[in-house]
Scaffold this motif. Structure first.
Motif, PDB file in Angstrom:
ATOM      1  N   ALA A 257      -2.912  -1.800  -3.137  1.00 50.17           N
ATOM      2  CA  ALA A 257      -3.010  -0.824  -2.723  1.00 50.17           C
ATOM      3  C   ALA A 257      -2.686   0.529  -3.127  1.00 50.17           C
ATOM      4  CB  ALA A 257      -3.647  -1.532  -1.271  1.00 50.17           C
ATOM      5  N   LYS A 258      -3.408   1.611  -2.615  1.00 51.52           N
ATOM      6  CA  LYS A 258      -2.638   2.489  -3.416  1.00 51.52           C
ATOM      7  C   LYS A 258      -2.564   3.215  -1.918  1.00 51.52           C
ATOM      8  CE  LYS A 258      -4.917   4.063  -6.546  1.00 51.52           C
ATOM      9  NZ  LYS A 258      -4.201   3.677  -7.625  1.00 51.52           N
ATOM     10  N   MET A 259      -2.649   3.115  -0.403  1.00 52.61           N
ATOM     11  CA  MET A 259      -1.844   3.284   0.661  1.00 52.61           C
ATOM     12  C   MET A 259      -1.488   1.494   1.353  1.00 52.61           C
ATOM     13  SD  MET A 259      -4.533   5.555   2.320  1.00 52.61           S
ATOM     14  CE  MET A 259      -3.672   5.751   3.962  1.00 52.61           C
ATOM     15  N   PRO A 260      -0.062   2.031   2.245  1.00 54.16           N
ATOM     16  CA  PRO A 260       0.373   0.871   2.325  1.00 54.16           C
ATOM     17  C   PRO A 260      -0.540   0.366   3.653  1.00 54.16           C
ATOM     18  CG  PRO A 260       1.994   3.166   3.042  1.00 54.16           C
ATOM     19  CD  PRO A 260       0.327   3.177   2.540  1.00 54.16           C
ATOM     20  N   ARG A 261      -0.173  -1.379   3.928  1.00 58.34           N
ATOM     21  CA  ARG A 261      -0.471  -1.688   4.411  1.00 58.34           C
ATOM     22  C   ARG A 261      -0.046  -2.795   5.674  1.00 58.34           C
ATOM     23  NH1 ARG A 261      -5.230  -1.650   4.043  1.00 58.34           N
ATOM     24  NH2 ARG A 261      -3.944   0.186   3.396  1.00 58.34           N
ATOM     25  N   PHE A 262      -0.771  -3.063   6.975  1.00 57.67           N
ATOM     26  CA  PHE A 262       0.314  -3.339   8.223  1.00 57.67           C
ATOM     27  C   PHE A 262       0.557  -4.576   7.990  1.00 57.67           C
ATOM     28  CE2 PHE A 262      -3.394  -1.932  10.543  1.00 57.67           C
ATOM     29  CZ  PHE A 262      -3.242  -0.537  11.067  1.00 57.67           C
ATOM     30  N   GLY A 263       2.197  -4.323   8.089  1.00 55.89           N
ATOM     31  CA  GLY A 263       3.084  -5.744   8.515  1.00 55.89           C
ATOM     32  C   GLY A 263       3.687  -6.582   9.124  1.00 55.89           C
ATOM     33  N   HIS A 264       3.960  -7.014   9.877  1.00 57.47           N
ATOM     34  CA  HIS A 264       4.984  -7.180  10.410  1.00 57.47           C
ATOM     35  C   HIS A 264       5.025  -7.028  11.753  1.00 57.47           C
ATOM     36  CE1 HIS A 264       7.242 -11.437  13.299  1.00 57.47           C
ATOM     37  NE2 HIS A 264       5.814 -11.333  13.087  1.00 57.47           N
ATOM     38  N   GLY A 265       5.791  -5.803  11.283  1.00 57.60           N
ATOM     39  CA  GLY A 265       6.552  -4.785  12.438  1.00 57.60           C
ATOM     40  C   GLY A 265       5.336  -4.123  13.238  1.00 57.60           C
ATOM     41  N   THR A 266       4.225  -4.073  12.322  1.00 56.87           N
ATOM     42  CA  THR A 266       3.204  -3.877  13.324  1.00 56.87           C
ATOM     43  C   THR A 266       2.368  -4.848  14.267  1.00 56.87           C
ATOM     44  OG1 THR A 266       2.397  -2.615  11.770  1.00 56.87           O
ATOM     45  CG2 THR A 266       0.825  -2.692  13.097  1.00 56.87           C
ATOM     46  N   PHE A 267       2.863  -6.195  14.232  1.00 57.47           N
ATOM     47  CA  PHE A 267       2.221  -7.331  14.929  1.00 57.47           C
ATOM     48  C   PHE A 267       3.526  -6.930  16.164  1.00 57.47           C
ATOM     49  CE2 PHE A 267       3.043 -11.434  16.396  1.00 57.47           C
ATOM     50  CZ  PHE A 267       1.119 -11.900  16.842  1.00 57.47           C
ATOM     51  N   LEU A 268       4.429  -7.182  15.478  1.00 54.63           N
ATOM     52  CA  LEU A 268       5.577  -6.810  16.933  1.00 54.63           C
ATOM     53  C   LEU A 268       5.106  -5.558  17.769  1.00 54.63           C
ATOM     54  CD1 LEU A 268       8.409  -7.758  14.912  1.00 54.63           C
ATOM     55  CD2 LEU A 268       7.350  -8.834  16.364  1.00 54.63           C
ATOM     56  N   LEU A 269       4.527  -4.495  17.461  1.00 53.22           N
ATOM     57  CA  LEU A 269       4.789  -3.009  18.031  1.00 53.22           C
ATOM     58  C   LEU A 269       3.641  -3.645  19.200  1.00 53.22           C
ATOM     59  CD1 LEU A 269       5.281  -0.501  18.764  1.00 53.22           C
ATOM     60  CD2 LEU A 269       3.640   0.352  17.205  1.00 53.22           C
ATOM     61  N   CYS A 270       2.622  -4.348  18.173  1.00 50.52           N
ATOM     62  CA  CYS A 270       1.258  -5.193  19.513  1.00 50.52           C
ATOM     63  C   CYS A 270       2.170  -5.821  20.331  1.00 50.52           C
ATOM     64  CB  CYS A 270       0.342  -5.725  18.938  1.00 50.52           C
ATOM     65  SG  CYS A 270      -0.437  -4.373  17.580  1.00 50.52           S
ATOM     66  N   LEU A 271       2.725  -6.340  19.905  1.00 53.08           N
ATOM     67  CA  LEU A 271       2.913  -7.331  20.904  1.00 53.08           C
ATOM     68  C   LEU A 271       4.257  -7.047  22.560  1.00 53.08           C
ATOM     69  CD1 LEU A 271       2.995 -10.654  22.448  1.00 53.08           C
ATOM     70  CD2 LEU A 271       5.327 -10.176  20.219  1.00 53.08           C
ATOM     71  N   GLU A 272       4.961  -6.240  22.080  1.00 52.88           N
ATOM     72  CA  GLU A 272       5.369  -5.117  22.942  1.00 52.88           C
ATOM     73  C   GLU A 272       5.157  -4.750  23.846  1.00 52.88           C
ATOM     74  OE1 GLU A 272       8.143  -3.240  19.781  1.00 52.88           O
ATOM     75  OE2 GLU A 272       9.332  -5.060  18.826  1.00 52.88           O
ATOM     76  N   ASN A 273       4.098  -3.442  23.340  1.00 57.30           N
ATOM     77  CA  ASN A 273       3.337  -2.730  23.900  1.00 57.30           C
ATOM     78  C   ASN A 273       2.474  -3.549  25.117  1.00 57.30           C
ATOM     79  OD1 ASN A 273       3.859   0.411  23.335  1.00 57.30           O
ATOM     80  ND2 ASN A 273       3.442  -0.725  21.179  1.00 57.30           N
ATOM     81  N   ILE A 274       2.030  -5.319  24.707  1.00 55.55           N
ATOM     82  CA  ILE A 274       1.346  -5.234  25.721  1.00 55.55           C
ATOM     83  C   ILE A 274       2.223  -5.864  26.683  1.00 55.55           C
ATOM     84  CG2 ILE A 274      -0.040  -7.677  26.000  1.00 55.55           C
ATOM     85  CD1 ILE A 274      -1.508  -6.755  23.097  1.00 55.55           C
TER      86      ILE A 274
END
Length: 369
Positions: A257-274
């Protein structure tokens, strides 16, 4: 120690080599990477040595894979050309090399086969470091009951790493079907009987981004808030929570894809904030593993020295060149307690190995992409 001489690649030559349909998939940053490898190399490198003359290497390479050697399923032509400079007339590497990736939803042998085909040389599974590979060193957790999150063969990967009591998110969801309520089509039609024989979860291992984020986020939070007993009612939130080990911290990653895709770091960010929003406290990690963690680079150092020993190269490995890593700065790595006197299985025997050679630490240098 001189850096092995690779290959110079001008932008004009780079684009000339590429078929028109593939030019857009090769990152511009890779052009500068391989050109910088040439400029950083010395005339004493392998490419300038007369045929038949050999020399025991005192350095090794750590190659990032995604975006440096390949992008998606396509090999970067300059990388393939560079590896021809690193091999002898028999196609054997002249220096120890490991390939580091934050991929984790596959087996090492599959990644080795994929890379062998892309680069045109034989890559063994022992040269591949997946995001979770260093977990085999965390033996203090191998006998604990652990919940694993991710996708692909994570249960088999966990068992191959030494974990003996593995529970998947799906197994937890089936044991406690009332916990997963976002997807209405998966809600139980009737009230299920209570689960009474489910084991207490003693740790959480996050291998990579899952497919159903809402299910994984909900059930992991349930486990942390219940001290590993999601079917129980607790009057207070336990803190510190049970151990959490996470692999692959990449917020984004590049594919076709032309733009970056969500990685596991994005999932971790969600988990940390929740977790922070629900408890008012910070989620704590027992370990963060994968590029660019120090744990992963110490493990790479260990594998590099294993390769050198297997090849009969007697000179100590004093420097490692990490190719494509922006986050790791050129420095001498501090010793880590869990890497002293490693008890690692080699074939059918166990050997005790110290990462220090002659009292010296191996230096790792960054070759920025």
């Amino acid at each position: 120690m001189a850096l092995c001489c690779l290959v110079t690649v001008s932008k004009a030559a780079w684009r000339k080599w590429l078929p028109g349909a593939q030019r857009s998939i090769v990152p511009a940053r890779a052009e500068g990477l391989w050109a910088s490898l040439w400029r950083s190399s010395s005339s004493r490198g392998f490419a300038g040595r007369p045929p038949g003359i050999t020399q025991t290497p005192t350095f090794g390479f750590l190659f990032d894979i995604d975006g440096v050697l390949v992008r998606g399923r396509h090999a970067i032509p300059a990388a393939r050309e560079a590896f021809q400079k690193l091999t002898d007339s028999n196609g054997q590497l002249r220096v120890p090399v490991v390939f580091v990736t934050n991929a984790g939803n596959c087996f090492r042998h599959a990644k080795a086969q994929e890379l062998s085909s892309a680069l045109g040389l034989e890559v063994s599974p022992e040269q591949i470091i997946l995001s979770h590979s260093p977990l085999r060193l965390f033996r203090q957790f191998h006998e604990k009951c652990v919940l694993v999150s991710g996708q692909g063969p994570i249960e088999e990967n966990a068992r191959n790493l030494g974990f003996q009591n593995v529970i998947t998110i799906e197994a937890l969801r089936k044991a406690y079907p009332l916990l997963d309520m976002v997807d209405q089509s998966r809600r139980p039609k009737e009230l299920p009987p209570p689960t009474t024989d489910f084991p207490t979860i003693e740790g959480v291992i996050l291998f990579g981004e899952p497919v159903r984020w809402e299910t994984n986020l909900q059930l992991i939070i349930d486990v942390l808030l219940s001290n590993g007993n999601p079917g129980a009612e607790l009057s207070a939130v336990p803190y510190p929570h049970i151990p959490v080990l996470a692999c692959n911290m990449d917020l984004l990653w590049m594919a076709e894809a032309k733009m970056p895709r969500f990685g596991h770091g994005t999932f971790l960010l969600c988990l940390e904030n929740i977790y922070r929003k629900v408890t008012g406290r910070e989620l704590k990690y027992e370990a963060l593993i994968g590029k660019p963690s120090i744990v992963t680079y110490h493990y790479a150092e260990y594998l590099i020295k294993q390769q050198a020993e297997k090849q009969g190269w007697e000179s100590p490995i004093r420097r490692l060149y990490a190719v494509g890593e922006k986050a790791l700065r050129a420095k001498q790595l501090p010793p880590l307690p869990q890497f002293q006197n490693l008890d690692v299985e080699l074939s059918s025997t166990k050997e005790s190995t110290n990462l220090e050679t002659g009292g010296e630490q191996t230096e790792i240098f960054l070759l920025p992409s």
